[in-house]
Design a protein around this motif. Structure first.
Motif, PDB file in Angstrom:
ATOM      1  N   ILE A  71       0.835  -1.201   0.000  1.00  0.00           N
ATOM      2  CA  ILE A  71       0.000   0.000   0.000  1.00  0.00           C
ATOM      3  C   ILE A  71       0.872   1.255   0.000  1.00  0.00           C
ATOM      4  CG2 ILE A  71      -1.813   1.271   1.209  1.00  0.00           C
ATOM      5  CD1 ILE A  71      -2.509  -1.370   2.677  1.00  0.00           C
ATOM      6  N   VAL A  72       0.578   2.151  -0.915  1.00  0.00           N
ATOM      7  CA  VAL A  72       1.160   3.494  -0.884  1.00  0.00           C
ATOM      8  C   VAL A  72       0.003   4.469  -0.704  1.00  0.00           C
ATOM      9  CG1 VAL A  72       2.448   5.254  -2.156  1.00  0.00           C
ATOM     10  CG2 VAL A  72       3.041   2.825  -2.422  1.00  0.00           C
ATOM     11  N   GLY A  73       0.117   5.338   0.288  1.00  0.00           N
ATOM     12  CA  GLY A  73      -0.976   6.285   0.497  1.00  0.00           C
ATOM     13  C   GLY A  73      -0.542   7.439   1.372  1.00  0.00           C
ATOM     14  N   ARG A  74      -1.502   8.286   1.662  1.00  0.00           N
ATOM     15  CA  ARG A  74      -1.205   9.459   2.478  1.00  0.00           C
ATOM     16  C   ARG A  74      -2.045   9.436   3.747  1.00  0.00           C
ATOM     17  NH1 ARG A  74       0.083  10.099  -2.329  1.00  0.00           N
ATOM     18  NH2 ARG A  74       2.056  11.089  -2.872  1.00  0.00           N
ATOM     19  N   GLU A 141      11.632   9.489  -2.231  1.00  0.00           N
ATOM     20  CA  GLU A 141      10.881  10.444  -3.056  1.00  0.00           C
ATOM     21  C   GLU A 141      11.039  10.203  -4.542  1.00  0.00           C
ATOM     22  OE1 GLU A 141      11.685  14.458  -1.965  1.00  0.00           O
ATOM     23  OE2 GLU A 141      11.037  14.124   0.116  1.00  0.00           O
ATOM     24  N   ARG A 142      12.105   9.491  -4.933  1.00  0.00           N
ATOM     25  CA  ARG A 142      12.357   9.335  -6.368  1.00  0.00           C
ATOM     26  C   ARG A 142      11.292   8.479  -7.048  1.00  0.00           C
ATOM     27  NH1 ARG A 142      18.097   7.207  -6.460  1.00  0.00           N
ATOM     28  NH2 ARG A 142      17.965   7.782  -8.641  1.00  0.00           N
ATOM     29  N   TYR A 143      10.471   7.773  -6.287  1.00  0.00           N
ATOM     30  CA  TYR A 143       9.461   6.887  -6.869  1.00  0.00           C
ATOM     31  C   TYR A 143       8.070   7.490  -6.753  1.00  0.00           C
ATOM     32  CZ  TYR A 143      13.339   3.675  -6.409  1.00  0.00           C
ATOM     33  OH  TYR A 143      14.591   3.108  -6.493  1.00  0.00           O
ATOM     34  N   GLY A 144       7.335   7.470  -7.855  1.00  0.00           N
ATOM     35  CA  GLY A 144       5.931   7.849  -7.823  1.00  0.00           C
ATOM     36  C   GLY A 144       5.122   6.811  -7.070  1.00  0.00           C
ATOM     37  N   ASP A 145       3.841   7.104  -6.823  1.00  0.00           N
ATOM     38  CA  ASP A 145       3.021   6.205  -6.002  1.00  0.00           C
ATOM     39  C   ASP A 145       2.925   4.809  -6.622  1.00  0.00           C
ATOM     40  OD1 ASP A 145       2.574   8.312  -4.279  1.00  0.00           O
ATOM     41  OD2 ASP A 145       0.620   8.825  -5.132  1.00  0.00           O
ATOM     42  N   VAL A 146       2.625   4.749  -7.916  1.00  0.00           N
ATOM     43  CA  VAL A 146       2.459   3.443  -8.571  1.00  0.00           C
ATOM     44  C   VAL A 146       3.800   2.710  -8.639  1.00  0.00           C
ATOM     45  CG1 VAL A 146       1.881   2.325 -10.767  1.00  0.00           C
ATOM     46  CG2 VAL A 146       0.389   4.123  -9.848  1.00  0.00           C
ATOM     47  N   GLU A 147       4.848   3.455  -8.977  1.00  0.00           N
ATOM     48  CA  GLU A 147       6.189   2.844  -9.053  1.00  0.00           C
ATOM     49  C   GLU A 147       6.643   2.294  -7.707  1.00  0.00           C
ATOM     50  OE1 GLU A 147       8.112   6.618 -10.256  1.00  0.00           O
ATOM     51  OE2 GLU A 147       9.301   5.296 -11.540  1.00  0.00           O
ATOM     52  N   ALA A 148       6.246   2.968  -6.624  1.00  0.00           N
ATOM     53  CA  ALA A 148       6.732   2.584  -5.291  1.00  0.00           C
ATOM     54  C   ALA A 148       6.026   1.339  -4.765  1.00  0.00           C
ATOM     55  CB  ALA A 148       6.545   3.736  -4.305  1.00  0.00           C
TER      56      ALA A 148
END
Ligand SMILES: [Zn+2]
Ligand SMILES: [Zn+2]
Length: 333
Positions: A71-74, A141-148
């Motif tokens: 999961i990547v989220g805020r 930070e170098r990775y976007g949400d989908v990439e991460a």
């Protein structure tokens, strides 16, 4: 789903019984308990373990269940360690007891009381999720949400497997999916030679492995051009264990990186002789996650992803099952 206007409700893709398709349902947004954060999900990776959960190969799930453990989220509520708005990653290990012999000896991955995201805890195939913030990670930070997203299991448990593979230079990877495509890049950055094994007829898989930096790619029935120091098996096929043992040199290691594998066929002791080792990798520790995120921050890893709308989770799982993906599927609410 944007059409659902009630902010107390969210779309979740839930499993009601093993072997069934996930159902798109409107359910209450979970409320964070003590020590938990409420996270608005930006992306959630689809892992092979999710297939084992959905198929009932893993038997401790409670239903209905929201799968998903990349999961990547805020953060939108709760949080002492991570303030509101912070981007966090939630991995498979969701909670441990903190007091058992394993937790007390830096092996919380083996805690008998451990709870797992998207298996014994609701996961990220939803618009919102809650998580114990002690088990969340900050993300480079170098990775976007989908990439991460694939870093959170494919990358992380792949990296734990890699650590057990040892210092040797010649590394074999059996099964070239989400984990191997990340790990091949890490291994190359560390100066290793990478040998990728796919299903014997999987030409596209071999080409994908070579594009990810593998020095050689071939079928799992082939011998590598030189003996291996170590091999990591990501494919859930027990028959690969004796094949990999035959490919490693004396003192070599064969690491099984998956949570579930078909039975290992009987094999001659001579394949194990010469101080070869077979080892499984179970789950992850928070220390693994911190270590891998440092590696991912330093090493430019190109994660190959295919985004699916959250509502198409069943299609994403089918694509993974049928071997139609290069890299990792990621659900986007
Ligand atoms: Zn414990
Ligand atoms: Zn996973």
């Amino acid at each position: 789903m944007k059409t659902w206007s009630d902010p107390d409700l969210m779309l979740a893709m839930r499993l009601h019984a093993p072997g069934e398709a996930l159902r798109a349902e409107r359910v209450p947004v979970p409320r964070p308990g003590p020590g938990q954060v409420l996270i608005k999900v930006a992306a959630c990776g689809v892992c092979r373990t999710d297939l084992h959960v959905v198929d009932g190969d893993l038997t401790e799930g409670r239903y209905p269940l929201v799968p998903g453990h990349e999961i990547v989220g805020r953060v939108v509520a709760g949080g002492a360690r991570f303030p509101g708005g912070a981007r966090v990653g939630v991995p498979w290990l969701g909670w441990t007891c903190g007091t058992c012999e394993y937790c007390a000896s830096a092996r919380e991955n083996l805690c008998a009381e451990a709870r797992f995201t998207g298996y014994t805890l609701d996961g990220g195939y939803a618009e919102y999720a809650v998580a114990d913030e002690r088990f969340c990670f900050g993300l480079p930070e170098r990775y976007g949400d989908v990439e991460a997203a694939p870093l959170l299991c494919a990358g992380l448990i792949g990296y734990r497997s890699y650590a057990f593979a040892g210092e040797g230079r010649a590394l074999g990877l059996y099964g070239f999916g989400a984990a191997a495509h990340i790990l091949a890049q890490v291994a190359k950055a560390h100066g290793k030679k990478v040998f990728a094994f796919t299903r014997p007829e999987d030409r596209k898989g071999m080409e994908f492995a070579l594009r990810c930096g593998a020095d050689w790619a071939g079928g799992s029935d082939q011998a590598p051009p030189e003996p291996l120091d170590a091999a990591i098996i990501f494919a859930p096929a027990g028959a690969l264990v004796p094949q990999a043992l035959a490919a490693v040199k004396k003192g070599g290691r064969v690491v099984c990186g998956g949570i579930h594998m078909s039975d290992i066929p009987a094999f001659a002791y001579a394949l194990l002789w010469g101080e070869r080792r077979v080892q499984s990798v179970a789950n992850l520790t928070r220390a693994d996650g911190e270590a891998f995120m440092r590696v991912a921050a330093e090493t430019p890893i190109r994660t190959q992803t295919k985004a699916f709308p959250l509502e198409e989770a069943n299609e994403a799982l089918a694509a993974l099952r049928e071997g139609r993906l290069e890299g990792a599927a990621v659900l986007v609410p």
